[in-house]
Each structure stands twice: as C-alpha cells, then as structure tokens.
Design a protein around this motif. Structure first.
Motif, PDB file in Angstrom:
ATOM      1  N   UNK A 172     -17.805  -3.364 -10.102  1.00  0.00           N
ATOM      2  CA  UNK A 172     -17.566  -2.659 -11.361  1.00  0.00           C
ATOM      3  C   UNK A 172     -16.700  -1.594 -11.385  1.00  0.00           C
ATOM      4  N   UNK A 173     -15.847  -1.444 -12.389  1.00  0.00           N
ATOM      5  CA  UNK A 173     -14.800  -0.243 -12.410  1.00  0.00           C
ATOM      6  C   UNK A 173     -15.674   0.999 -12.670  1.00  0.00           C
ATOM      7  N   UNK A 174     -15.046   2.011 -11.991  1.00  0.00           N
ATOM      8  CA  UNK A 174     -15.917   3.428 -12.069  1.00  0.00           C
ATOM      9  C   UNK A 174     -15.499   4.178 -13.367  1.00  0.00           C
ATOM     10  N   UNK A 177     -12.137   5.081 -13.051  1.00  0.00           N
ATOM     11  CA  UNK A 177     -11.199   3.992 -13.439  1.00  0.00           C
ATOM     12  C   UNK A 177     -10.988   3.898 -14.773  1.00  0.00           C
TER      13      UNK A 177
ATOM     14  N   UNK B 351     -14.867   3.561  -4.598  1.00  0.00           N
ATOM     15  CA  UNK B 351     -15.737   3.705  -5.855  1.00  0.00           C
ATOM     16  C   UNK B 351     -14.809   3.394  -7.000  1.00  0.00           C
ATOM     17  N   UNK B 352     -13.653   3.493  -6.931  1.00  0.00           N
ATOM     18  CA  UNK B 352     -12.784   3.425  -8.219  1.00  0.00           C
ATOM     19  C   UNK B 352     -11.914   2.064  -7.721  1.00  0.00           C
ATOM     20  N   UNK B 353     -12.456   0.902  -8.041  1.00  0.00           N
ATOM     21  CA  UNK B 353     -11.848  -0.286  -7.603  1.00  0.00           C
ATOM     22  C   UNK B 353     -10.595  -0.165  -8.413  1.00  0.00           C
ATOM     23  N   UNK B 354     -10.459   0.152  -9.805  1.00  0.00           N
ATOM     24  CA  UNK B 354      -9.436  -0.388 -10.661  1.00  0.00           C
ATOM     25  C   UNK B 354      -8.228   0.386 -10.085  1.00  0.00           C
ATOM     26  N   UNK B 355      -8.238   1.758  -9.814  1.00  0.00           N
ATOM     27  CA  UNK B 355      -7.256   2.607  -9.125  1.00  0.00           C
ATOM     28  C   UNK B 355      -6.774   2.319  -7.875  1.00  0.00           C
TER      29      UNK B 355
END
Lengths: 902, 390
Positions: A172-174, A177, B351-355
């Motif tokens: 899941x996006x943080x 993010x 922790x920040x998969x999107x970035x």
C-alpha cells in the motif's frame, strides 16, 4: 456474526413478532405491506440506533396500532463461538442491554459501546448516521440498483486491511507517497487546465505572456529602427537626387540660353526677309507690268495688219453675189407666168370632161325609168285577183283541220263509254207478280225489264223490301258519269264551231282549204315581180332622171365656149372618152410649169442667203479692226513711247534680279538656323526645366520631411539602443520561458508517472476484490464474464463489467440495464461482505429487501446459485420477497410473515 | 609630429544584455570616462591632435544626454579632435552630426572638435588630413576611392607636410563583425582596398572598425576601441588601447600602443566531471576575477555533469557571482546527473512504494539524451526536492 433471531414489539405495524433466522439462508416471505421491510428496519435500528432518542425519531418508530408501550427490539446473535442477546427499548431515555452466554451483561452506554465494537462501527450520533451503517450489507428496498462502490469506499480501510491478504504481495502507498503525489497533482492542476493548456496565472502562462509581450516590444522597436533607417535612406536619396537635379538644371539652362540667342537671330533675319520680299515683289511687279504692256502693243499692231489683209477680198465677193441675186429674181417671174397659163388650160379641160360624163348619166337614167313603168302595170292586175279570193274565204266558218280532228276524237270516246256502261249494269225483269212491285218507288209491271246501274230498292207488296246492288261496285257509277261528260264536251265543241253536226263541220272545212291554196299561188307570183317595192323604185328613178338633167344644164353654162351635144348614149360615151384624154394632157403640162417655177424660187433664196451671210462677215471684220485700233491707242496713251519704253524695261529687269538675290541669301541663312526646331527646343527646354524644378521641389520636400522625422528632441530615445534593449529583453524572456516550460514539463511528467504508478499499485489491491465479484457474476453470466474496479487513492471507482461476445469494451455500471445493475450490485455486496467477513468471525449477514425487482424469473433462478455460493462461503443471506415461489429453488429456510406471532 | 589615433568609442551603447540596470549605467558611463583617460594620454605624449577613425557614437541617433556628455568630455581633452563618421554613426542628412542640438553642444562644449563629413583634403599647419567618412551604414563603394583620383595625393602638393588618412571599414578581413549581442544587427562590411592606394602617397592610415589593436602594414593601423564593449574574439584580439603615432612626410611612422581600458571582459570555461570539482571551480574563478569583481565581465561556459545536490550548490554559487561581477554571461551546458547515492535515496524507499517506482522510471528516462532526458532530470530534481522537504 450471525443473527439468530429477532423479536419486535410495538414497532409501527408490528405488534409483537418473533422471527427465527437460519444461519445460512432465510427467505422472509409475505405479501406487500405485510411488514417485511418494517421488520428489517427494526432489526437495523436494534443494531445501530441508540435506545435513547429524540421524540421525532421515536415517534416514527412507535406503533400506531398497538398501544402496548414504546418500540422494543430484541436480538439474538452469535459472534464466533459466543452468543449474545441484545434488548433495546426506544424512548427518550431508552434502555439497552447486552448479555453474552458466559454471564456478562452490560447495560446503557457500556452496552452500546460494546455493541458498536462488535459491529465494527463508530457509535452513531443520530438516526441519519445510524441508517447509513452497514449500508454495504443492507440492501434497502428500492436501492438495489445503486452503484455499491461508494459503500466500498466507506469501508475502504477495512477492505484495504483485508485485500492484501487475499492478493498476497500487494503493498500500500505510504502517506508520503500520497502527499508527494498529491503535491505534483496539485502543481499540475495549477499549471494546466483539464485539456492540457497552460492555466491562466500559472508561472508557465506568465512566462509565455512575458515572452509574447517582449516579442511584441521587440517588433515595435525593430519597426521604429527600420523606419529610422528608411528615413535616413530616404533623406540620403533625396539629397543625392537634389544634387543630380541641380546639375541637370544648370545644363538645361545653359542650353536654353543658347537656343534663345539663336532665336533672336532668327527674328531679325525674318524681319529682313519680310522687307526684302516686299521690295523684290514690287520690282518684279513693275517689270512685269511694263513688259506686259510692251508685248500687248506689239501684238495689237500685228493683229490690225492681219485684219486689214483679211477685209480686201470680201468686197469683190459682195458685188458678185448681188448680180447672182438679180438673175434669180428674173427667172422666178418668167416661170410664174407659164405656170399660171397651164393651170387655166387644165380647168377648161376638166369642165368639158365633166359635162360629157353628165350627158352619159342622163341617158342611162332615162332608160331605167322606162323599164320600171312596164313592171308596175303587171303587179297591179295580180293584186286585184287576190282580193277577190280573200273575200270568198271570209264567208266560210272558221273550222281548222285540228278542230275537226277533235270532233272526231270525241265521237270515238262517246262510243267507247256507252259500250263499257252496258257491260257492267244488272238487268231485272218481272216475270210474274201477285203483289204490287215497285222499284225505287216506281211500280214495276210484270214482264217489265229494267237495267240497274246503281243500288236500287225493290218492294214487293207491303212486306217484301229488297235492295239490288249491280256488280262493279263504284266503277259502274264512274262509267255512267264519264259517258255523260263526253257527250257534254262534244255538244260544246259543235256549238263553238257554229255547226249543227259533225258531218257539216267536215264539209265546211274542205271548202276553206281550197280557197287558201289559190291565194297562196297568186301571192307567189306577186313576190316574183318584186311587188312590194316597185312603187318606191319607180319614184326614185324619176328623181334621178330629173337630177341628171339639172346637172347637164349647170355644166353647160360653166363652159366659156359652146360644145357639141350628144344625141344618144353611144355618142355621149364617145364624147366622154375624148374629154378625159384632153384633161390628162393639160394636167401634165401644169405639173411641168410648176416644177420650173419652184426651182427658180429656190435659186433666188440661195442667192439672198449668200449675200446676207457675206454682208455679216464684212461687218464683223470692220468691228474687230475698229476695236484693235481703239486698244492700241489706249496703250500708246498709257505708256512711254517705243524707245523710252525699251530703256525702262532694261532698268527694271536689273532691279528685279538684284532684289531676288538678296532675298534668297536671307532665306538660306534662316534655313540653316532651322527656326522650327529652335522653337521646339525652346518649348522642350522650358518644359524640361519646369519638370526638373518640380522634381527638385519634391525631393526638397522629401528631404525636409525626412530631416524633420530624424530631428532629435528632448524626449526622444535612441531607436537603435531601444531595439537592442528590446531584443535583449526578448532573449531573456525566451530563456525564462524555456526554463518555465522545462519545469512545467517536469511537473507534467511527474504527475503522469505518479498517476500511472498509482494505478498499478491500486490494481494489486483491487484485483482480488474484482476476482471475488467475478466469481459471483459467473454464477449468472457464465465463465467468461469479468468485473473491473479501480482504487484511486482512497476511493473505489470505475466499476465495470466485461462480457466477451457482447462487445470488447467493459461497460460502466451506469450504462447497464436496470436488471443487470442490481445483479452486479448484489455481486459486489456479496464480494465485499466476503472480504470484510474476515475481519469479523468469518461471517456477516447480507440483507436483500426486494432487491431483484427488475430481474426476470429466469435470471432470478440463476441468482439462487449466486446467493447459495455466498452462503457456502460463510455469509448469512436474508432475502425478503413477496413472491416466495420465485425462490423455491434457493433452498432457504422460509418464514412466512404477516402471521402474527405472539 | 605626434598624433593620437583612436576609434570605436561606441558612446551611447545600451549594453542591453546586462540585466542589472545599475551595472548597465556603469558600463555606459565608463565609455565617457575613457575619453578623459585618452585626453590624459594625449597630454602625457604631447600629441598635437586626436584623430577618431569612426564610430565615436554607437548609433546615428544617440540621445541628447550622450551627445552632451561626449561634447563635454571632448572639450576637456584640450587639443584639436578630428572625427570622421563610421558605420555606426554614419553621416548624411538627419544623422547625429546633422542635428542642430549636436552642433550647438559641440560649439559650446567642444570648440576643439572638427567633424569631417566630406571626402576632401584638410590642410592644417603641420599635417594634411584625408578623411574617408561613411555617409551611410553600408557604403557599396570603397570610401578611400576618392584618394585614388588623379592629383589628390600628388607629390608636389602640400609641401612636406605629413599626410594622414582617416578610414573606417574592413581591411583584409579585419572589421567589426557585428555578431555581438549588443549590436543592432549585422550587415555587409564597408570594404577598404588599401593595396590600390599609392605606396608613398600617404604617411599614415588611421583605421577604425576592428575593435582590437592591429597593425595591417607599418603605415596602416587599427587603434581598436579604447574601452572594451564586448567579449573579445580570440586571443589575438587586443582591445583597450589608443595609439600614439609619430608621423613625418616620407618616414615610416613610429606607433606606440597605450592601454586605456578600465573594465576587463574575461572568458571562463569549466568542465565538471565530479561533484567534488565544484570547489575547484569556485577557486579558479576567484583567482581569475581577482580582487575587484566590480570591474570584470565574465563570459562563462560550463560543461560536464553534476549531481542533484551539487547542481543546487552550483546555482547558489553562480547567483553570488552574478551579483558580484559587472556581468556574468553564462552558457551552462552542465547536465544534472544524480549520483548513485541520490538515486538510491529516491528509488530505494521500501516505505514509499509509489515514490520509489516513479523515481525508478525517471532515472530510466534521465539516462537518455535529448529533450526527454532533460525533462526527466529536471523532474528528478523536483522529486528529490519534494522528498527532501518532507
């Protein structure tokens, strides 16, 4: 969690109901308005609405029919291995109790809190929020077609807790993010509009505007600089042109001065030419005049001499012609006398010849008259005989042969008529009678015979009455009438002829015919003697004889001398021949004399004409000679004498030649100067100089104008420096713009990449969810159907259904038919419930209140498979329907509602 | 006879490329100040006159303020000043020389000034001048053509006075190439053919137009501009001087080059191969500029690549230098190349998969050339900044 039973009292239409629910599937059946939905609402209120509430809320729940007290709901439910019993009494100050099967019992707020905890919800603040609880599991009547993803969103956190467990590796996006992605999304929307154009007020738009303004300013400055350069070029060109024109004008004016001097020479030469021409003309005229006079004098003298020579022979001719004329006159006189004599002789001969003819005629007339007298006597005797015969004829009746034939015809006709009548009539004869017999009233004696030619009444005695009709019918009467008619005609004709009988008529007619024949014979004789005209002829002959006698006497008197008279016709005839011969001889002689006289007259006329003509000629010659002498005298009077004239002529000739030479010299000078060209040159040069002056004025104006434009004043700036500055500003603005565009592109790229990656991440979450939904849909639509749903940040959206064979594109929820919408919605709810049930004890109730109203019976039977699958996966299915037969195949526990349970 | 030969003063030049207004005025004012220094050189070297071989003004329509300042400075020079118009301040109707205001200011402030607008000999007490003025921006004909006319340079004329021609134009490829950002536009050069002038007809040719000091022949020199107005072209270009010339009839002139420039126009280039070179860059620049950056203009070219953090630092340094120098004309082709560590910081964030995912894709794009790569590198910097700020 499974609901085991529900007890409801004093709740709207429900007085007191207890319903036991199946752990797996329950069908709550009942007709419309039986209270099915009320029961489900009461169940929901029991779970989610606080017992203490406002009057308005309680009022809506309170029973209007059962006045047994406040609304009460009691529920038995099981969570995991533990059973609970919940009781709520809804009042302004209501009561709640919750007891489990191991002896714990809570009341009031503690019970409410515990309950909310079990249900996994926040405690509801009011009735509205309470109603919204568990909306994902609770399909209220009429809401079955609503897109359930909004309910999924309300359960997002629970779903997201559960879904990764379903999918395995999904992450899941943080919050970072989300924040960073949001930051770039925000920046992107600040920079660009929905259609990707730079947004007004953004740094990109500002940089573009600045660059555009700088470009415009540079163009303005460039224009000003170019105008200045053009003005400088104009002024240079104008001053160059002025210098050129000054040179040209100077040259032209010099040329003009030369032409002017030449023209002055021409003027003085022309004056001299004029004077010389007058003098030359004068001397030529004088010479010519004197020469002419001299010539005339010589000519006239010659003519006079010539004329005199011509006159001399004319006088001799005149004398001769006069002698000819006299001879001709004598001849005329002698021939005239001879002619007169011949005429007289001819007249006497003609008189004698005519007298002889008259004598001859007289003898002829006498002979004729004697013959006529003898014929006249014969005619008279015949006429007397004819008169006697005609008197005799007149005494007999006038019966012509034609009349006589008519009488004979009538006699024949009468005989024929009598014979026909007798043939048709009936005859009656009285042979014996003892009684009186009457025929047509006339008595008929015995043996008496009568001929009847018409119907006749016969009476015999008093009693017998007969009518006898003769044969032939009406024809008998007609025959009788005809016979009568002919007899009358014959009588009339004899009367007319004046004879007593036909026989007398025949006799008289024959006598008359004989007399007529005799008369005709006599008349033929008379006609042979020309009897009718004999009297006239005789009278006429007498007259002719008298006339002949008179003619002889008259002619005899005319003769000058006496002539022998004939005694008979033969002598007369001889005399007549002799006289005729004498007359012809006299006439020939007269004709000859006349010809001689006419010839003499003609000769005289010719002689007279010749003399007249010649006389006129002589007169003309004299007149001409006199005229010439007059002219000569006049000329000799006007001019000097012959010697002096010769000297004067010589002088005048010399003068004339001198004058002509001078004039020719002057003219040649003029011709060499070509005055016409000089005048054209003068005009051309003046025109040309004028034009050059105008051009110079224009150039000077242009120069002045350009200088004016270039004049510096205090406020003016340097166009070149301005342009350089504007260009530099434009370059700087372009740099800024390029940087801004690069920054904007970077933002755009970031936004795009974040979007794409978010979608990829979300798919990792939503795929297990979509697969669950697909599993339920396959019960209805076969193995190929697929469901799609997306997770965007914290929101589910984009619920679609893909059915191969029904088009390749996935269909939006809202675009589906009403029936399919409620089926897809049910599948989503079941999938959600299944996922969420993991967070409970593996079971959640799902309530469908009349949720498939738009589905056809065939599809409803397929729905049984879907609901059965859900039940098998652990969900507690509760279906409310008014058509329980539709769900006969569901295999659910059926509870018939509307039967009061006490 | 000593004369001072100068040219290309370019008075009134706007220096539009200099973004800072105060510094622009400083450069403009320095051109007037130079005239005072020229006057001082003339006095020091006892030059009898000052000859200006064109382009005294930068434009044929300079402002009245420039005219007044120029006339004042010329008046202060204290010796006769002869000027011909060049291509920038060409003569002709409507030109600056034709303005009533100029004539009046010249009469009042610079009575020692003579503007030579006609191609005709000017015989003075000690020297004969042969001016070749430009009357338009671009003369199609050789402005020295009139000198070749028969009798103009006749040996027998003018006694023994030295003969000096004043010429503005391009000789053998030397001429102001007007590609400078300051110029109002280029164009055809005004070509001067010195080879066709008689060998001994003239004793000195005072040339103008080429901004560097340059000897064409021993008797024909470009003085160059006395104060630089653009970055010089090549090392051989030596601007910033005047010439003191000793001329005599028939003698080869003695030419002395005297520097007059106040501002330095320097080129500086640097290639970054490592982030650590940032310090070396700063030290070198400091050394070149020296103690008085307020009189130095630098044309800088940067190449190579720097990490994201180093790029940000470089920008800080450049900002400071731009403030210190009269002008920093920068051509920065150094690309942003994130260091492996910077890339790890962005792409390895469990922790920040999107970035992490976005950064990985950007890193891929950034390694390409062209516009896409540039945008991607810029995006990486922005993402880096966004993460740093968090």
């Amino acid at each position: 969690m499974r609901i085991k039973s529900v007890k409801v009292r004093n709740y709207r239409v429900i007085g007191d109901w207890v319903v036991e629910l199946d752990d797996s599937m329950t069908l709550l059946a009942g007709p419309n308005e039986a209270g099915k939905s009320t029961l489900i609402e009461a169940l929901h209120r029991g779970l989610f609405l606080k017992a203490s509430g406002t009057n308005a809320v309680i009022q809506k729940m309170a029973s209007t029919q059962h006045l047994g007290g406040p609304p009460e709901v009691e529920l038995a439910f099981q969570v995991g291995n533990r059973s609970y019993r919940l009781a709520k009494t809804f009042k302004q100050v209501g009561s709640t109790s919750l007891a489990d099967d191991v002896g714990n019992q809570l009341r009031g707020p503690a019970a409410e809190e515990k309950l909310a905890n079990i249900l996994g919800v926040e405690e509801a603040a009011n009735a509205n929020t309470a109603t919204a609880q568990w909306a994902h599991l609770w399909v209220w009547q009429g809401k079955s077609g609503v897109d359930p993803t909004s309910h999924a969103t309300s359960q997002i956190n629970r779903l997201l807790d559960q879904l990764p467990r379903e999918g395995g590796a999904a992450v899941m996006q943080s919050p970072l993010d989300t924040r960073v992605a949001g930051e770039f999304s925000q920046k992107h929307s600040e920079l660009f509009t929905a259609v990707g154009l730079p947004r007004a007020g953004s740094f990109l738009q500002r940089a573009m505007s600045t660059h555009e303004a700088a470009t415009q300013a540079r163009e303005v400055a460039e224009g000003a600089l170019n105008r200045q350069r053009e003005t400088i070029a104009d002024s240079l060109a104008a001053s160059q042109e002025i210098a050129n024109l000054n040179g040209v004008i100077q040259r032209l004016e010099e040329e003009q001065r030369q032409v002017g001097a030449s023209l002055e020479t021409v003027a003085s030469l022309r004056q001299a030419e004029q004077n010389q021409q007058a003098a030359a003309a004068d001397s030529a005229r004088q010479h010519e005049e004197l020469l002419q006079a001299d010539n005339n004098i010589r000519r006239i003298r010659g003519e006079i001499q010539e004329q005199q020579q011509l006159q001399e022979p004319l006088v001799a001719e005149d004398l001769r012609l006069k002698a000819v004329k006299a001879g001709a006159e004598e001849e005329v006189q002698s021939t005239e006398a001879a002619h007169n004599d011949a005429v007289a002789a001819t007249r006497q001969a003609r008189l004698r010849q005519e007298l002889a003819v008259a004598h001859h005629t007289l003898f002829e007339k006498q002979s004729l008259r004697d013959a006529l007298q003898a014929r006249h006597g014969s005619v008279h005797a015949i006429r007397l005989r004819v008169a006697n015969l005609e008197r005799e004829l007149a005494r007999l009746p006038s019966i012509t042969p034609a009349k006589l034939r008519r009488v004979q015809e009538l006699l024949g006709d009468l005989e024929s008529a009598r014979a026909g009548l007798n043939a048709m009539a009936a005859g009656i004869e009285l042979l014996a009678a003892d009684q009186d017999v009457q025929l047509d009233g006339t008595a008929l004696g015995v043996g008496q015979t009568r001929i009847l030619v018409e119907p006749t009444d016969l009476r015999v005695g008093p009693s017998v009455h007969l009518r006898i009709r003769p044969g032939g019918g009406t024809t008998l009467a007609e025959a009788k009438s005809k016979e009568q008619e002919i007899r009358t005609d014959l009588r009339d004709l004899l009367d007319e002829l004046g004879v007593a009988s036909p026989e007398a008529a025949a006799r008289d007619c024959a006598a008359a015919q004989q007399l007529v024949d005799e008369i005709r014979t006599e008349r033929a004789r008379l006609e042979g003697l020309d009897g009718d005209s004999i009297d006239g002829q005789l009278a006429s002959s007498e007259n002719d004889l008298l006339a002949a006698q008179t003619d002889v006497q008259q002619r005899g008197g005319l003769l000058a001398e006496g002539v022998p008279l004939p005694t008979d016709i033969t002598e007369a005839l001889s005399l007549k021949a002799t006289a005729s011969t004498a007359l012809r001889t006299a006439e020939a002689e007269e004709s000859r004399a006349k010809s001689a006289r006419d010839a003499a007259i003609g000769a005289l006329r010719v002689a007279v004409q010749s003399l007249d003509s010649h006389g006129r000629n002589m007169q003309q010659g004299d007149a001409k000679l006199n005229s010439l002498l007059g002219q000569l005298n006049l000329l000799l009077g006007m001019h000097p004498a012959d010697d002096a004239r010769t000297i004067r002529l010589q002088e005048l000739r010399v003068q004339k030649d001198n004058d002509a030479r001078e004039l020719a010299a002057t003219r040649e000078q003029l011709a060499r100067l070509q005055p016409e060209l000089l005048e054209q040159d003068a005009g051309r040069l003046e025109r040309s100089i004028g034009q050059r002056h105008q051009e110079r004025n224009r150039a000077e104006n242009r120069l002045a104008e350009a200088r004016g434009g270039l004049r510096r004043d205090g406020s003016s700036t340097d166009p070149q420096a301005e342009f350089a500055s504007a260009k530099a500003r434009e370059g700087s603005a372009l740099d800024q713009l390029n940087q801004a565009q690069a920054r904007a592109q970077a933002v755009k790229l970031l936004h795009q990449l974040f979007d794409e990656e978010k979608r990829t991440l979300s798919e990792q979450f939503t795929n297990p969810f979509a697969e669950r939904i697909t599993g339920y849909l396959q019960c209805l639509f076969g193995p190929d159907v697929r469901a799609q749903v997306q997770l965007d940040g914290n929101r589910f959206q984009g619920l679609r259904m893909l059915r191969p064979g029904r088009g390749d594109a996935a269909i939006d929820f809202e675009s589906l038919s009403a029936g399919t919408r409620e089926q897809l919605a049910a599948a989503v709810r079941l999938a959600m419930a299944e996922v969420l049930a993991r967070g409970h004890d593996g079971c959640l109730p799902v309530i469908f209140d009349d949720a498939f109203a738009n589905s056809d019976p065939e599809r409803v039977s397929l729905l049984h498979r879907m609901l059965d699958l859900a039940a098998r996966r652990g969900l507690q299915i509760i279906v409310l329907t008014c058509n329980p037969s539709d769900y006969a195949g569901l295999g659910a526990r059926t509870v018939q509602l509307g039967q009061r349970v006490t | 006879m000593k004369i001072l030969h100068t040219a290309d003063w370019q008075l009134g030049k706007p220096f539009a490329g200099v973004p800072d207004g105060a510094k622009r005025i400083l450069l403009q004012q320095e051109r007037i100040n130079t005239l005072d220094r020229i006057g001082a050189v003339a006095r020091e070297h006892s030059a009898g006159m000052i000859l200006v071989a064109g382009d005294a003004f930068d434009s044929p329509s300079v402002t009245k303020a420039t005219v007044s300042a120029a006339c004042g400075a010329i008046g202060r020079m204290g010796c006769p000043v002869f000027v011909i118009p060049g291509n920038h301040d060409h003569g002709g109707p409507g030109s600056i020389w034709d303005q009533e205001f100029f004539r009046e200011e010249s009469r009042q402030l610079a009575p020692n000034l003579t503007v030579l607008l006609k191609p005709e000999p000017i015989e003075l007490d000690q020297v004969v001048l042969f001016p070749c003025p430009l009357l338009r921006r671009h003369e199609s004909s050789d402005p020295t053509a009139w000198l070749r006319q028969e009798g103009v340079l006749d040996e027998a004329r003018y006694g023994g006075k030295p003969r000096i021609a004043l010429v503005h134009g391009t000789v053998q490829g030397f001429g102001a190439q007007e590609d400078d950002e300051e110029d109002g536009g280029g164009g055809q050069p005004n070509l001067v053919d010195l080879d066709r002038l008689p060998e001994t007809g003239l004793d000195y040719l005072a040339l103008g137009d080429w901004h560097g000091t340059k000897e064409i022949t021993p008797r024909a020199w470009y003085s160059g501009t006395p104060e630089l107005d653009r970055f010089p072209k090549g090392a051989a270009n030596q601007p910033g001087n005047v010439l003191v010339v000793d001329v005599g009839r028939g003698n080869q002139p003695r030419v002395e080059v005297v520097p007059t420039a106040r501002h330095r126009w320097q080129d500086f280039s640097f290639h970054f191969s490592d982030d650590s070179e940032l310090d070396r860059f700063d030290a070198q620049l400091r050394e070149m500029v020296g103690a008085n950056p307020g009189s130095v203009l630098v044309r800088m070219e940067l190449e190579g690549s720097l990490g994201i953090g180093a790029t940000t630092r470089l920008e800080g340094l450049l900002e400071a230098w731009a403030a210190r120098l009269v002008r920093l004309r920068l051509s920065n082709r150094a690309v942003v190349a994130p260091t492996p560590q910077e890339l790890d910081e962005l792409t390895r964030r469990p922790g920040d998969p999107l970035i992490s995912r976005v950064a990985a894709r950007l890193a891929g794009l950034a390694s390409t050339q062209g516009e896409e790569g540039n945008v991607a590198r810029l995006a990486l910097r922005q993402l880096h900044a966004a993460c740093q700020a968090a």
